[in-house]
Enzyme design. Structure first.
Site, PDB file in Angstrom:
ATOM      1  N   GLY A  31      38.859  38.756  42.305  1.00 14.84           N
ATOM      2  CA  GLY A  31      39.188  39.081  40.858  1.00 14.84           C
ATOM      3  C   GLY A  31      39.546  40.540  40.814  1.00 14.84           C
ATOM      4  N   THR A  32      40.647  40.980  40.191  1.00 12.77           N
ATOM      5  CA  THR A  32      41.182  42.315  40.356  1.00 12.77           C
ATOM      6  C   THR A  32      41.806  42.822  39.069  1.00 12.77           C
ATOM      7  OG1 THR A  32      41.679  41.711  42.630  1.00 12.77           O
ATOM      8  CG2 THR A  32      42.806  43.643  41.777  1.00 12.77           C
ATOM      9  N   VAL A  33      41.798  44.119  38.850  1.00 13.64           N
ATOM     10  CA  VAL A  33      42.566  44.716  37.760  1.00 13.64           C
ATOM     11  C   VAL A  33      43.611  45.643  38.361  1.00 13.64           C
ATOM     12  CG1 VAL A  33      40.799  44.535  35.988  1.00 13.64           C
ATOM     13  CG2 VAL A  33      40.861  46.557  37.448  1.00 13.64           C
ATOM     14  N   MET A  53      48.026  41.511  40.353  1.00 15.97           N
ATOM     15  CA  MET A  53      46.704  41.275  40.920  1.00 15.97           C
ATOM     16  C   MET A  53      46.457  39.779  41.082  1.00 15.97           C
ATOM     17  SD  MET A  53      45.207  39.823  38.131  1.00 15.97           S
ATOM     18  CE  MET A  53      43.535  39.754  38.718  1.00 15.97           C
TER      19      MET A  53
END
Length: 537
Positions: A355-357, A437
């Site tokens: 999970g990424t921003v 992302m």
């Protein structure tokens, strides 16, 4: 490239590209974008704005990142592109044998075992030290305020928070996970859309990071709390591991695609996957976007690049082949020759001797930043250090348990890393930062966004809005529900196993800021698949 035009294109369905002169911040959370813009208007530069936005995202989008994340950055300033590797190393004491002694045949997803040293606080401090204009105490103030006073959840955020809570409630029952529930489900459930959530511990930690330029996190009171909680629960991470961490400046790597240089962070990041795929694809002509041949070649090029990365990519000093060898023209030609009329099952090649921003920021002075940070798999390890709001990533899950693999688990090593910021230039002129992302979707998103821009002339918003595909494994390819169904059928006729995916967030979340080389005007796009916003000035 016609990226600065605004063509009438059916995929720009949600909004037009944003235009501004003095500054721009684009990310997946409106409050975070506005926090970066607030810092720009206070006299900060794009680097300060990027740090402020990143810190704010740990509060307003904790489903994707946190204070215990890793981070990477590409920074354009004073005519040069700089790369920062903010990923942490595995604990020195960990080993394949010790993980197996715990009863694991593979590295767990949750708990202390997959936790590596978090690199994000050091990355903020190093970016501020080298290129920032305002003190970190001022830059982190918006994030501290939101953590202390609270903020209302947006729809996409609430959706993923609820999903994570349900998963954790069922599967994370050990005492080590209690602080996660105390922090992120204080009312015995996930917060709902529009509900105010705050985290006083998070605010206190961010304030301490700001006041000590992150020293407390690695060699002070916060480090002691992290190490003590690790020891209490049988974790491998120690105070010594934290104390030895340093963010590392690196030389970005590139591939030239039709006259444009596309830049990525070198391994241990997977940006090399996007560059290798573009190297393969530039040997073909793509007269139209909506063509089965375009999609077929894109998909098979990505397959080949991923196969090589899975076999060859880890921390650079452990790789058998250099990035230069993998990105050589000769090797691209060799891999390109494998793409035929039918879908292939990829196998790694052998180059001669990724999970990424995500956020993008730019100011009126010419500074531009491509920044990404992530806990991995949403909330990461599920471990939260009590009273601090520090949610720890689980990046160690990507290590291999095969002792002969280049990415084999070992103490003090950086693993193959999925998060990648992108940047594009033309000659000595910056075009701008971009990123998509989402785990192993990221290099696939980079390839699609670059080709949408360079080959097909789409403005930033249209380039992001266009329906995406994602190769999963073997011949399996997922496509968005909006993907043209006749082309999906034609791909299936070529042997691709096409699956229509109804969840739009499976295909990543991107941001783009381009700078018009003639006027200096900034043109931005943000992700229509989530709560994203471009803040412009």
């Amino acid at each position: 490239m016609k990226a600065f035009a605004n063509p009438a294109y059916p995929y720009a369905v949600t909004r037009n590209a944003a235009y501004a002169k003095n500054g721009m911040v684009a990310t997946s959370q409106p409050l975070a974008s506005q926090a970066g813009m607030e810092i720009l208007k206070k006299g900060g530069n794009a680097i300060d704005a990027a740090i402020a936005t990143a810190a704010c995202l740990t509060v307003v989008e904790p489903t994707s990142n946190g204070i215990g994340s890793d981070a990477f950055a590409l920074v354009w300033t004073k005519g040069k592109l700089h790369g920062l590797n903010g990923s942490g190393r595995s604990p020195k004491s960990i080993s394949i044998d010790k993980v197996r002694e715990q009863g694991n045949e593979e590295i767990p997803t949750h708990g202390w075992t997959p936790v590596t040293v978090p690199g994000t606080p050091a990355a903020w401090a190093e970016l501020s030290r080298k290129f920032g204009r305002l003190p970190l105490t001022e830059v982190l103030e918006p994030a501290i305020t939101y953590a202390s006073e609270g903020f209302p959840l947006t729809p996409t955020l609430a959706k993923f928070w609820k999903k994570a809570y349900a998963n954790f409630k069922e599967n994370l029952t050990d005492d080590v996970f209690k602080p996660w529930f105390e922090t992120f489900a204080p009312n015995g459930r996930a917060p709902k859309i529009g509900e105010i959530w705050s985290s006083p511990g998070h605010a206190k930690t961010l304030k301490e990071i700001a006041e000590t330029n992150a020293e407390s996190f690695y060699r002070g009171e916060l480090a002691e709390k992290i190490a003590a909680f690790s020891k209490e629960n049988g974790g491998f991470l120690t105070a010594e591991d934290l104390a030895e961490h340093q963010a590392e400046w690196v030389e970005p790597i590139k591939a030239n695609y039709r006259g444009y240089d596309v830049w990525e962070i070198p391994p241990n990041g997977q940006g090399i996957v996007a560059l290798q795929a573009l190297n393969i694809l530039k040997g073909f002509d793509f007269p139209e976007k909506e063509s089965v041949e375009t999609y077929h070649k894109q998909i098979d090029a990505i397959k080949l690049a991923f196969a090589d990365a899975a076999m060859h990519v880890t921390e650079d000093k452990h790789m058998r082949y250099t990035a230069e060898q993998i990105l050589s023209e000769a090797y691209a030609e060799q891999r390109r020759s494998l793409i035929g009329e039918e879908a292939l099952v990829p196998e790694a090649g052998e180059p001669t001797s990724g999970g990424t921003v995500y956020l993008a920021a730019a100011d009126g002075e010419g500074n531009m930043v491509s920044f990404i940070q992530s806990n991995y798999m949403g909330f990461g390890s599920g471990v939260v250090v009590p009273g601090t709001g520090i949610a720890l990533q689980n990046r160690g899950h990507n290590f291999s348990m095969d002792p002969d693999h280049v990415n084999a688990l070992a103490g003090g090593k950086r693993t193959y890393h999925t998060i990648i910021p992108g940047f594009m230039t033309k000659g000595e002129t910056p075009v701008g930062p971009f990123g998509v992302m989402g785990g192993f979707m990221q290099p696939q998103g980079h390839v699609q966004v670059v080709m949408n821009t360079v080959d097909f002339g789409l403005n930033p918003q249209a380039a992001l809005d266009a329906p995406r595909w994602q190769w999963m494994k073997d011949k399996i390819v997922e496509v968005e529900n909006r993907f043209p169904h006749h082309l999906a059928q034609e791909l299936a006729d070529k042997g691709h196993q096409i699956k229509i995916q109804l969840e739009p967030n499976s295909f990543g979340r991107g941001q783009i800021i381009w700078r018009d080389p003639e006027t200096g005007v900034l043109i931005g796009g943000t992700e229509s698949r989530t709560d994203g916003t471009v803040a412009a000035w």
